[in-house]
Design a protein around this motif. Structure first.
Motif, mmCIF file in Angstrom:
data_model
loop_
_atom_site.group_PDB
_atom_site.id
_atom_site.type_symbol
_atom_site.label_atom_id
_atom_site.label_comp_id
_atom_site.label_asym_id
_atom_site.label_seq_id
_atom_site.Cartn_x
_atom_site.Cartn_y
_atom_site.Cartn_z
ATOM 1 N N ILE A 22 -103.400 28.315 -18.916
ATOM 2 C CA ILE A 22 -102.283 27.918 -19.799
ATOM 3 C C ILE A 22 -101.648 26.628 -19.267
ATOM 4 O O ILE A 22 -101.355 25.707 -20.031
ATOM 5 N N ILE A 23 -101.477 26.576 -17.945
ATOM 6 C CA ILE A 23 -100.895 25.357 -17.353
ATOM 7 C C ILE A 23 -101.811 24.165 -17.662
ATOM 8 O O ILE A 23 -101.352 23.107 -18.084
ATOM 9 N N ALA A 24 -103.106 24.380 -17.506
ATOM 10 C CA ALA A 24 -104.055 23.281 -17.745
ATOM 11 C C ALA A 24 -104.048 22.836 -19.211
ATOM 12 O O ALA A 24 -104.282 21.671 -19.519
ATOM 13 N N HIS A 25 -103.767 23.773 -20.121
ATOM 14 C CA HIS A 25 -103.814 23.452 -21.557
ATOM 15 C C HIS A 25 -102.428 23.238 -22.155
ATOM 16 O O HIS A 25 -102.291 23.171 -23.378
ATOM 17 N N GLU A 26 -101.412 23.132 -21.311
ATOM 18 C CA GLU A 26 -100.049 23.078 -21.866
ATOM 19 C C GLU A 26 -99.859 21.894 -22.819
ATOM 20 O O GLU A 26 -99.286 22.050 -23.909
ATOM 21 N N GLU A 27 -100.361 20.732 -22.418
ATOM 22 C CA GLU A 27 -100.193 19.550 -23.286
ATOM 23 C C GLU A 27 -100.894 19.768 -24.627
ATOM 24 O O GLU A 27 -100.368 19.411 -25.684
ATOM 25 N N ALA A 28 -102.093 20.355 -24.568
ATOM 26 C CA ALA A 28 -102.849 20.603 -25.814
ATOM 27 C C ALA A 28 -102.092 21.600 -26.698
ATOM 28 O O ALA A 28 -102.085 21.471 -27.929
ATOM 29 N N LEU A 29 -101.448 22.568 -26.066
ATOM 30 C CA LEU A 29 -100.686 23.554 -26.849
ATOM 31 C C LEU A 29 -99.464 22.904 -27.497
ATOM 32 O O LEU A 29 -99.141 23.186 -28.665
ATOM 33 N N ILE A 30 -98.790 22.035 -26.756
ATOM 34 C CA ILE A 30 -97.620 21.331 -27.318
ATOM 35 C C ILE A 30 -98.062 20.531 -28.550
ATOM 36 O O ILE A 30 -97.417 20.569 -29.601
ATOM 37 N N GLU A 31 -99.199 19.864 -28.405
ATOM 38 C CA GLU A 31 -99.757 19.070 -29.500
ATOM 39 C C GLU A 31 -100.125 19.980 -30.687
ATOM 40 O O GLU A 31 -99.831 19.678 -31.843
ATOM 41 N N ALA A 32 -100.759 21.108 -30.387
ATOM 42 C CA ALA A 32 -101.204 22.028 -31.443
ATOM 43 C C ALA A 32 -100.018 22.573 -32.233
ATOM 44 O O ALA A 32 -100.040 22.605 -33.471
ATOM 45 N N PRO A 129 -103.584 27.090 -37.412
ATOM 46 C CA PRO A 129 -104.982 26.937 -36.992
ATOM 47 C C PRO A 129 -105.165 26.188 -35.676
ATOM 48 O O PRO A 129 -106.050 26.525 -34.891
ATOM 49 N N HIS A 130 -104.297 25.193 -35.416
ATOM 50 C CA HIS A 130 -104.468 24.416 -34.176
ATOM 51 C C HIS A 130 -104.151 25.281 -32.957
ATOM 52 O O HIS A 130 -104.901 25.299 -31.984
ATOM 53 N N THR A 131 -103.041 26.015 -33.046
ATOM 54 C CA THR A 131 -102.651 26.871 -31.920
ATOM 55 C C THR A 131 -103.675 27.983 -31.728
ATOM 56 O O THR A 131 -104.062 28.299 -30.597
ATOM 57 N N SER A 132 -104.107 28.580 -32.828
ATOM 58 C CA SER A 132 -105.049 29.698 -32.721
ATOM 59 C C SER A 132 -106.369 29.243 -32.090
ATOM 60 O O SER A 132 -106.958 29.968 -31.275
ATOM 61 N N ALA A 133 -106.819 28.016 -32.426
ATOM 62 C CA ALA A 133 -108.055 27.488 -31.819
ATOM 63 C C ALA A 133 -107.850 27.290 -30.316
ATOM 64 O O ALA A 133 -108.741 27.582 -29.512
ATOM 65 N N CYS A 134 -106.659 26.807 -29.947
ATOM 66 C CA CYS A 134 -106.334 26.612 -28.522
ATOM 67 C C CYS A 134 -106.353 27.952 -27.784
ATOM 68 O O CYS A 134 -106.854 28.035 -26.655
ATOM 69 N N ILE A 135 -105.819 28.971 -28.430
ATOM 70 C CA ILE A 135 -105.801 30.307 -27.816
ATOM 71 C C ILE A 135 -107.238 30.751 -27.559
ATOM 72 O O ILE A 135 -107.580 31.252 -26.489
ATOM 73 N N GLN A 136 -108.091 30.515 -28.549
ATOM 74 C CA GLN A 136 -109.492 30.940 -28.391
ATOM 75 C C GLN A 136 -110.157 30.214 -27.219
ATOM 76 O O GLN A 136 -110.870 30.827 -26.419
ATOM 77 N N THR A 137 -109.880 28.916 -27.096
ATOM 78 C CA THR A 137 -110.455 28.145 -25.985
ATOM 79 C C THR A 137 -109.994 28.726 -24.647
ATOM 80 O O THR A 137 -110.806 28.965 -23.742
ATOM 81 N N ILE A 138 -108.689 28.954 -24.522
ATOM 82 C CA ILE A 138 -108.136 29.445 -23.255
ATOM 83 C C ILE A 138 -108.750 30.802 -22.902
ATOM 84 O O ILE A 138 -109.204 31.033 -21.783
ATOM 85 N N ILE A 139 -108.780 31.686 -23.889
ATOM 86 C CA ILE A 139 -109.286 33.046 -23.619
ATOM 87 C C ILE A 139 -110.763 33.009 -23.221
ATOM 88 O O ILE A 139 -111.192 33.695 -22.295
ATOM 89 N N SER A 140 -111.548 32.155 -23.906
ATOM 90 C CA SER A 140 -112.982 32.133 -23.594
ATOM 91 C C SER A 140 -113.234 31.509 -22.220
ATOM 92 O O SER A 140 -114.278 31.739 -21.616
ATOM 93 N N GLU A 141 -112.285 30.725 -21.736
ATOM 94 C CA GLU A 141 -112.431 30.167 -20.384
ATOM 95 C C GLU A 141 -112.148 31.208 -19.304
ATOM 96 O O GLU A 141 -112.639 31.108 -18.194
ATOM 97 N N VAL A 142 -111.317 32.177 -19.643
ATOM 98 C CA VAL A 142 -110.824 33.102 -18.608
ATOM 99 C C VAL A 142 -111.535 34.461 -18.626
ATOM 100 O O VAL A 142 -111.816 35.035 -17.581
#
Ligand code: NAD
Length: 443
Positions: A22-32, A129-142
């Motif tokens: 989440i920390i690594a993707h925080e900027e992407a989440l703000i954008e999403a 859709p942007h946030t949900s795609a980000c969630i999917q990326t984060i979850i699949s990484e972990v």
């Protein structure tokens, strides 16, 4: 897969990895979130990313303690046994999330479910859709897919998932869909938590500090452009101060968002055209005394104050879930009870008054999920308190330890040594009843 269920250290490793992702993707989440509904970065950090990060850290601190088998005193009948309560994961859990806090309301239940050792299928909202795609990326990484899997899609995907058999279902969303979820769960006797909504009243007594009150109401109402399940839905103000309160609310809106809130970087947009149209239609269901402007292309609606709303209108019958704030008056407690009592039990209730005794009386009089005296929304933010509704605003709760308990079955086990037998319980019973009756009084 089994590791999640049985190995607390492994759960903690996973939660730590989730926090790092989440920390690594925080900027992407703000954008999403900005792309989805122009959620201001400040609000995203405070109510979504850092909220979940703090949630994980709190869980990591307490998880060993929560998960430890709990020793309890034996009863006279189980003496000299060792009696323990084990927390066991339910198994496979379905989490369905809404769009209004699309990251927090998907991830926070997930953190609790993982902490309790469950496998999860998570369905975020299709409206972000942007946030949900980000969630999917984060979850699949972990996580491995058989630990946590994200299913993207709309109601049809949710319905396909609901047709399957789950060990637990955790749903956050509207009352109408909550009923569909409960009906689907009933087919398999699956336990559910329903985090729903409702019309949350905000009572302002004549003795309240009006400037401070207005500031706190405006914050709780217009954060996320009013799209908050525990936002004050309508105000019930003592008739003697209603004009001063309206004035103070106007002032507080100007201070927060300026003369042109559309140009404010701190003010979000409405999630979809459908919701925007629904809200714009409500503008004509009372007298707009402040705000009331809107713009279709940006899905913008100004922070709006409404007086004399039509009682039978959608505005006053349904959860508003947007930046429109009707201000109603009351003249005595009977009227207060009658006005609040006409609705289903709300998710939140707020009371502003300088008299703690009076405010507490209101808190005890009404039935609602949770709330504040002299503030709004803030009760959500203490992980030591359960968050959830009652009646139509939901069933069950989560946050902190409450979330861990929600996703755990409490398994009671008594362990008996082979000494200390009480032969009284074994047949034949002849001649034992009298003495057993006497003993049972003390159990
Ligand atoms: P919603 O009920 O429309 O949707 C929630 C989820 O259910 C989404 O993932 C959606 O895809 C799915 N869904 C929609 N229709 C469905 C159907 N027919 N069958 C199965 N699944 C379906 O809710 P929303 O509009 O996303 O969110 C707003 C509502 O959520 C408000 O009523 C608000 O009060 C409530 N809410 C409650 C809380 C809480 O914590 N209690 C928090 C946020 C929002």
């Amino acid at each position: 897969m089994m590791k999640l269920a049985t190995d607390i250290r492994y759960r903690k490793e996973k939660l730590k990895a989730l926090r790092a992702a989440i920390i690594a993707h925080e900027e992407a989440l703000i954008e999403a979130l900005y792309c989805d509904f122009r959620k201001p970065a400040f609000e995203t950090v405070v109510t979504e990313t850092q909220y979940v990060i703090a949630d994980i850290s709190y869980t990591l601190t307490h998880l060993n303690h929560w998960a430890k088998p709990q020793w309890v005193w034996p009863s006279l009948l189980t003496f000299p046994n060792t009696d323990r309560i084990y927390r066991q994961p339910y198994g496979e859990v379905l989490i369905i999330a809404p769009w209004n806090y699309p990251f927090q309301l998907a991830l926070s239940p997930l953190v609790a479910a993982i902490a309790a050792g469950n496998r999860v299928v998570l369905k975020p909202s299709e409206l972000t859709p942007h946030t949900s795609a980000c969630i999917q990326t984060i979850i699949s990484e972990v996580f491995y897919p058989d630990e946590v899997r994200v299913e993207l899609g709309d109601a049809t995907v949710a319905q396909r998932l609901l047709a399957q058999r789950w060990d637990y279902i955790f749903f956050t969303g509207s009352v109408a869909v909550g009923k569909i979820v409960a009906a689907a769960a009933a087919q398999h006797l699956t336990p559910v938590t329903l985090e729903l909504g409702g019309k949350s009243p905000c009572i302002v007594a004549a003795d309240a500090d009006l400037k401070g009150t207005a500031r706190r109401i405006v914050w709780g109402k217009f954060i996320n452009a009013g799209q908050t399940c525990i936002a004050p839905d309508y105000i019930l103000a003592d008739a003697r101060i209603i004009e001063q309160l309206q004035e103070a609310l106007q002032q507080a809106i100007l201070e927060a968002y300026g003369k042109n809130p559309q140009g404010s970087p701190d003010y979000a947009r409405i999630i979809s055209d459908k919701h925007w149209q629904r809200l714009v239609a409500m503008l004509s269901e009372g007298s707009v005394v402040f705000g009331g402007t809107y713009e279709a292309e940006e899905r913008y609606i100004a922070p709006t104050l409404i007086r004399n709303p039509i009682a039978s209108s959608t505005l006053m019958q349904e959860e508003i879930f947007g930046p429109l704030l009707p201000i109603l008056s009351y003249t005595n407690e009977g009227e207060l009870q009658q006005k609040i009592g006409q609705f289903e039990k709300p998710l939140a209730l707020y009371v502003f008054s300088n008299s703690t005794a009076w405010a507490q009386k209101q808190i005890e009089t009404f039935r609602f999920g949770g709330g504040c005296i002299n503030d709004t929304v803030l009760h959500f933010n203490n992980k030591r308190m359960p968050f959830g509704g009652v009646g139509h605003s939901g069933m069950g709760s989560y946050h902190g330890h409450w979330g861990f308990e929600t996703f755990s079955h409490r398994k009671a086990v008594t362990q008996k040594p082979f000494w200390g037998e009480v032969p009284m319980r074994f047949a034949p019973y002849r001649g034992k009843l009298k003495i057993v009756k006497k003993i049972m009084r003390y159990l």
